[in-house]
Motif scaffolding. Structure first.
Motif, PDB file in Angstrom:
ATOM      1  N   ALA A   2       0.846  -1.190   0.000  1.00  0.00           N
ATOM      2  CA  ALA A   2       0.000   0.000   0.000  1.00  0.00           C
ATOM      3  C   ALA A   2       0.880   1.237   0.000  1.00  0.00           C
ATOM      4  CB  ALA A   2      -0.927  -0.004   1.213  1.00  0.00           C
ATOM      5  N   LEU A   3       0.293   2.341  -0.382  1.00  0.00           N
ATOM      6  CA  LEU A   3       1.019   3.608  -0.455  1.00  0.00           C
ATOM      7  C   LEU A   3       0.661   4.473   0.753  1.00  0.00           C
ATOM      8  CD1 LEU A   3       3.032   4.793  -2.472  1.00  0.00           C
ATOM      9  CD2 LEU A   3       1.153   6.094  -3.469  1.00  0.00           C
ATOM     10  N   PHE A   4       1.680   4.880   1.477  1.00  0.00           N
ATOM     11  CA  PHE A   4       1.500   5.700   2.680  1.00  0.00           C
ATOM     12  C   PHE A   4       1.966   7.124   2.357  1.00  0.00           C
ATOM     13  CE2 PHE A   4       3.225   7.679   6.469  1.00  0.00           C
ATOM     14  CZ  PHE A   4       2.266   7.447   7.439  1.00  0.00           C
ATOM     15  N   THR A   5       1.104   8.099   2.580  1.00  0.00           N
ATOM     16  CA  THR A   5       1.450   9.499   2.327  1.00  0.00           C
ATOM     17  C   THR A   5       1.782  10.187   3.647  1.00  0.00           C
ATOM     18  OG1 THR A   5      -0.006   9.606   0.396  1.00  0.00           O
ATOM     19  CG2 THR A   5       0.683  11.697   1.381  1.00  0.00           C
ATOM     20  N   ALA A  54       7.959   2.083   8.192  1.00  0.00           N
ATOM     21  CA  ALA A  54       9.027   1.441   7.415  1.00  0.00           C
ATOM     22  C   ALA A  54       8.504   1.130   6.022  1.00  0.00           C
ATOM     23  CB  ALA A  54       9.489   0.168   8.111  1.00  0.00           C
ATOM     24  N   GLY A  55       9.377   1.275   5.035  1.00  0.00           N
ATOM     25  CA  GLY A  55       8.950   0.992   3.672  1.00  0.00           C
ATOM     26  C   GLY A  55       9.942   1.515   2.653  1.00  0.00           C
ATOM     27  N   THR A  56       9.470   1.687   1.412  1.00  0.00           N
ATOM     28  CA  THR A  56      10.321   2.144   0.316  1.00  0.00           C
ATOM     29  C   THR A  56       9.845   3.516  -0.161  1.00  0.00           C
ATOM     30  OG1 THR A  56      10.685  -0.134  -0.402  1.00  0.00           O
ATOM     31  CG2 THR A  56      11.193   1.612  -1.984  1.00  0.00           C
ATOM     32  N   ILE A  57      10.781   4.451  -0.296  1.00  0.00           N
ATOM     33  CA  ILE A  57      10.452   5.806  -0.754  1.00  0.00           C
ATOM     34  C   ILE A  57      10.034   5.756  -2.227  1.00  0.00           C
ATOM     35  CG2 ILE A  57      11.303   8.149  -1.133  1.00  0.00           C
ATOM     36  CD1 ILE A  57      11.059   7.482   1.785  1.00  0.00           C
ATOM     37  N   MET A  58       8.817   6.251  -2.498  1.00  0.00           N
ATOM     38  CA  MET A  58       8.297   6.239  -3.868  1.00  0.00           C
ATOM     39  C   MET A  58       8.275   7.635  -4.499  1.00  0.00           C
ATOM     40  SD  MET A  58       7.854   3.071  -4.183  1.00  0.00           S
ATOM     41  CE  MET A  58       7.044   3.022  -5.781  1.00  0.00           C
ATOM     42  N   ARG A  59       8.080   8.676  -3.655  1.00  0.00           N
ATOM     43  CA  ARG A  59       8.000  10.031  -4.214  1.00  0.00           C
ATOM     44  C   ARG A  59       8.414  11.039  -3.156  1.00  0.00           C
ATOM     45  NH1 ARG A  59       3.584  13.876  -6.008  1.00  0.00           N
ATOM     46  NH2 ARG A  59       2.090  12.698  -4.746  1.00  0.00           N
ATOM     47  N   ALA A  72       0.798  19.376   3.505  1.00  0.00           N
ATOM     48  CA  ALA A  72       1.014  18.870   2.142  1.00  0.00           C
ATOM     49  C   ALA A  72       1.914  17.634   2.182  1.00  0.00           C
ATOM     50  CB  ALA A  72       1.638  19.951   1.270  1.00  0.00           C
ATOM     51  N   MET A  73       1.870  16.862   1.096  1.00  0.00           N
ATOM     52  CA  MET A  73       2.688  15.663   1.014  1.00  0.00           C
ATOM     53  C   MET A  73       4.176  15.989   1.095  1.00  0.00           C
ATOM     54  SD  MET A  73       4.785  13.678  -1.125  1.00  0.00           S
ATOM     55  CE  MET A  73       4.466  14.195  -2.808  1.00  0.00           C
ATOM     56  N   LEU A  74       4.890  15.282   1.985  1.00  0.00           N
ATOM     57  CA  LEU A  74       6.336  15.406   2.054  1.00  0.00           C
ATOM     58  C   LEU A  74       6.990  14.242   1.333  1.00  0.00           C
ATOM     59  CD1 LEU A  74       8.769  16.988   3.111  1.00  0.00           C
ATOM     60  CD2 LEU A  74       8.661  15.578   5.185  1.00  0.00           C
ATOM     61  N   VAL A  75       6.557  13.010   1.679  1.00  0.00           N
ATOM     62  CA  VAL A  75       7.042  11.823   0.980  1.00  0.00           C
ATOM     63  C   VAL A  75       5.906  10.810   0.865  1.00  0.00           C
ATOM     64  CG1 VAL A  75       9.440  12.049   1.736  1.00  0.00           C
ATOM     65  CG2 VAL A  75       7.847  10.724   3.115  1.00  0.00           C
ATOM     66  N   GLU A  76       5.998   9.947  -0.132  1.00  0.00           N
ATOM     67  CA  GLU A  76       5.119   8.800  -0.248  1.00  0.00           C
ATOM     68  C   GLU A  76       5.965   7.547  -0.080  1.00  0.00           C
ATOM     69  OE1 GLU A  76       2.934   8.949  -3.886  1.00  0.00           O
ATOM     70  OE2 GLU A  76       1.443  10.356  -3.107  1.00  0.00           O
ATOM     71  N   ILE A  77       5.480   6.645   0.770  1.00  0.00           N
ATOM     72  CA  ILE A  77       6.234   5.445   1.127  1.00  0.00           C
ATOM     73  C   ILE A  77       5.393   4.217   0.841  1.00  0.00           C
ATOM     74  CG2 ILE A  77       7.463   4.257   2.988  1.00  0.00           C
ATOM     75  CD1 ILE A  77       7.685   6.962   4.420  1.00  0.00           C
ATOM     76  N   GLU A  78       5.957   3.265   0.151  1.00  0.00           N
ATOM     77  CA  GLU A  78       5.284   2.005  -0.089  1.00  0.00           C
ATOM     78  C   GLU A  78       5.501   1.103   1.117  1.00  0.00           C
ATOM     79  OE1 GLU A  78       4.827  -0.550  -4.043  1.00  0.00           O
ATOM     80  OE2 GLU A  78       6.738  -0.954  -3.036  1.00  0.00           O
ATOM     81  N   VAL A  79       4.409   0.662   1.733  1.00  0.00           N
ATOM     82  CA  VAL A  79       4.485  -0.159   2.936  1.00  0.00           C
ATOM     83  C   VAL A  79       3.744  -1.462   2.711  1.00  0.00           C
ATOM     84  CG1 VAL A  79       4.656   1.863   4.423  1.00  0.00           C
ATOM     85  CG2 VAL A  79       2.409   0.923   3.914  1.00  0.00           C
TER      86      VAL A  79
END
Length: 439
Positions: A2-5, A54-59, A72-79
């Motif tokens: 899933a994508l975590f914002t 914890a996860g992978t930086i996507m954006r 506002a969005m700082l990073v999006e993380i795939e978890v």
């Protein structure tokens, strides 16, 4: 998956946005919970943001120097698992990196013309004899500086730009020494000048350097904005007077000889005493001007800002109630504030609220300076280098220690006559230093 914002949380009262001054991650990196991901700067402080998951930086929200709004969005993380709402965790303000801005948000660092900073701890012997001052060794510009060469390039920390440049120049990064934790362009320059196997270089020749574009961000951006605002809004004028500090230097030596466990005196504490003793007769100089409201506040207490050069840029720590301190207390506070600013431990309240600023270039003081006012203050004082020259005393020629004293003022509030009269009052005390200790 899933994508975590992760949205930028509220990092200070009244803060609407923050500037990205450094990323600790890049797209594709694996991060753990509580791992630092970015440094964000506001008008008040620099804040280190940590990953809540914890996860992978996507954006990423942007590049260094970009502004991000609160929420506002700082990073999006795939978890792993299902998407969850991004929390707004509390953040810790790192007061070690607070810029010099006063509470109004319209202050500006004070700098002498031609750039430069401050050596608050420069003793008078160095001010009077700049030839005795030995520049500090820079390990980046000496073949023996820095840690031992690295064993393998895969373990070497360097930016892609540095690696590309090293490849173009045919430099093995494993042979390049660095004083920091990773290799910079300056380390490559030092290797070209002093590295092994470089062969003979004709006298006067220097290594070719490529053009570089340096983004103005963080504190450097704050300084640039506030210096421009000060010059844009304030009609400056500068007055310079020569002062004979021969007797003052003699007194300083006598005080240091009998100081015991007190701190060693430089000229600055004595100059500050003279500044404070003369200000009651010139209240228009110890003031702040709110040009939007059209109000000048003349302050009864002297909260003296000290322009201080640090690795992060020019900062202005403040001596509170300087008029209530004696020379020894001033010397201790000058050293404490300068050390705090340079080590990044100065608190926000120690970097704001000045009513008058003192800026000194120490042994680099030059003949005269035209310092820029620390807006919204209306004046800034700059002592210059002390030099020894022959002067007439009656019909005799004697050696005297002379120093030019500069003052820049806001001509909307301070008249030239007032500025000149104030400097003459300071001159009288400095040339007759016993008066510094007379009520």
């Amino acid at each position: 998956m899933a994508l975590f914002t992760f949205k930028l949380p509220d990092i200070g009262e009244g803060i609407a946005q923050a500037e990205i001054v450094g990323w600790h991650v890049k797209v594709g990196d694996r991060v753990e919970e509580d791992q630092p991901i970015a440094d964000m700067m506001t008008d008040k402080a620099t804040v280190e943001m940590e990953s809540p998951v914890a996860g992978t930086i996507m954006r990423l929200a942007g590049e260094e120097g970009d502004q991000v709004s609160i929420g506002a969005m700082l990073v999006e993380i795939e978890v792993e698992g299902e998407a969850v709402a991004a929390p707004m965790p509390p953040v810790e303000v790192i007061e070690a990196e607070v810029p010099f801005l006063p509470e109004t948000g319209r202050g500006t660092a004070s700098e002498a013309s031609g750039g430069g900073g401050e050596r608050l701890d420069a003793p008078l012997e160095e001010l009077a004899n700049p030839s005795n001052v030995v520049p500090e060794a820079n390990p980046l510009h000496h073949p023996s500086g820095g840690p031992p060469p690295r064993a393998g390039e895969d373990k070497i920390l360097a930016s892609p730009a540095v690696r590309a440049r090293a490849k173009d120049l045919g430099i093995d990064l494993a042979q390049v020494k660095s004083a920091g934790d990773h290799i910079r362009h300056a380390d490559l320059d030092a290797y070209l000048l002093y590295g092994q196997g470089q062969g003979y270089r004709a006298a006067g020749a220097s290594a070719r350097r490529p053009d570089e574009q340096v983004k103005v961000i963080g504190m450097r951006r704050r300084i640039a904005e506030n210096m421009a605002a000060s010059k844009r809004h304030i009609p400056h004028f500068t007055y310079v007077e020569e002062i004979d500090v021969t007797a003052l230097e003699t007194l300083r030596e006598q005080l240091n000889a009998s100081r015991g466990d007190k701190p060693k005196l430089t000229m600055l504490p004595l100059l500050i005493v003279a500044i404070c003793k003369t200000l009651p007769d010139f209240p228009m100089l110890n003031a702040r001007y709110d040009d939007e409201a059209g109000v000048v506040t003349r302050h009864g207490s002297v909260h003296l800002g000290l322009a201080t050069q640090t690795d992060a840029g020019l900062m202005v720590p403040v001596i509170r109630d300087a008029q209530d301190r004696n020379v020894w207390q001033l010397a201790s506070e000058i050293r404490r504030l300068a050390d705090a600013a340079r080590s990044g431990k100065a608190k926000s309240e120690e970097l704001s609220g000045s009513t008058l600023t003192l800026t000194s270039l120490g042994p680099l003081g030059g003949i005269a300076t035209t310092p820029v006012i620390n807006r919204p203050e209306v004046a800034i004082i700059g002592p210059n280098r002390v030099i020894e020259r022959p002067v007439f005393r009656g019909k005799e020629i004697v050696a005297a220690k002379l120093m030019n004293l500069s003052i820049s003022c806001d001509h909307r509030v301070v008249d030239g006559w007032d500025a000149a009269s104030y400097v003459q009052a300071i001159r009288k005390l400095l040339e007759n230093p016993a008066l510094l200790f007379v009520d």
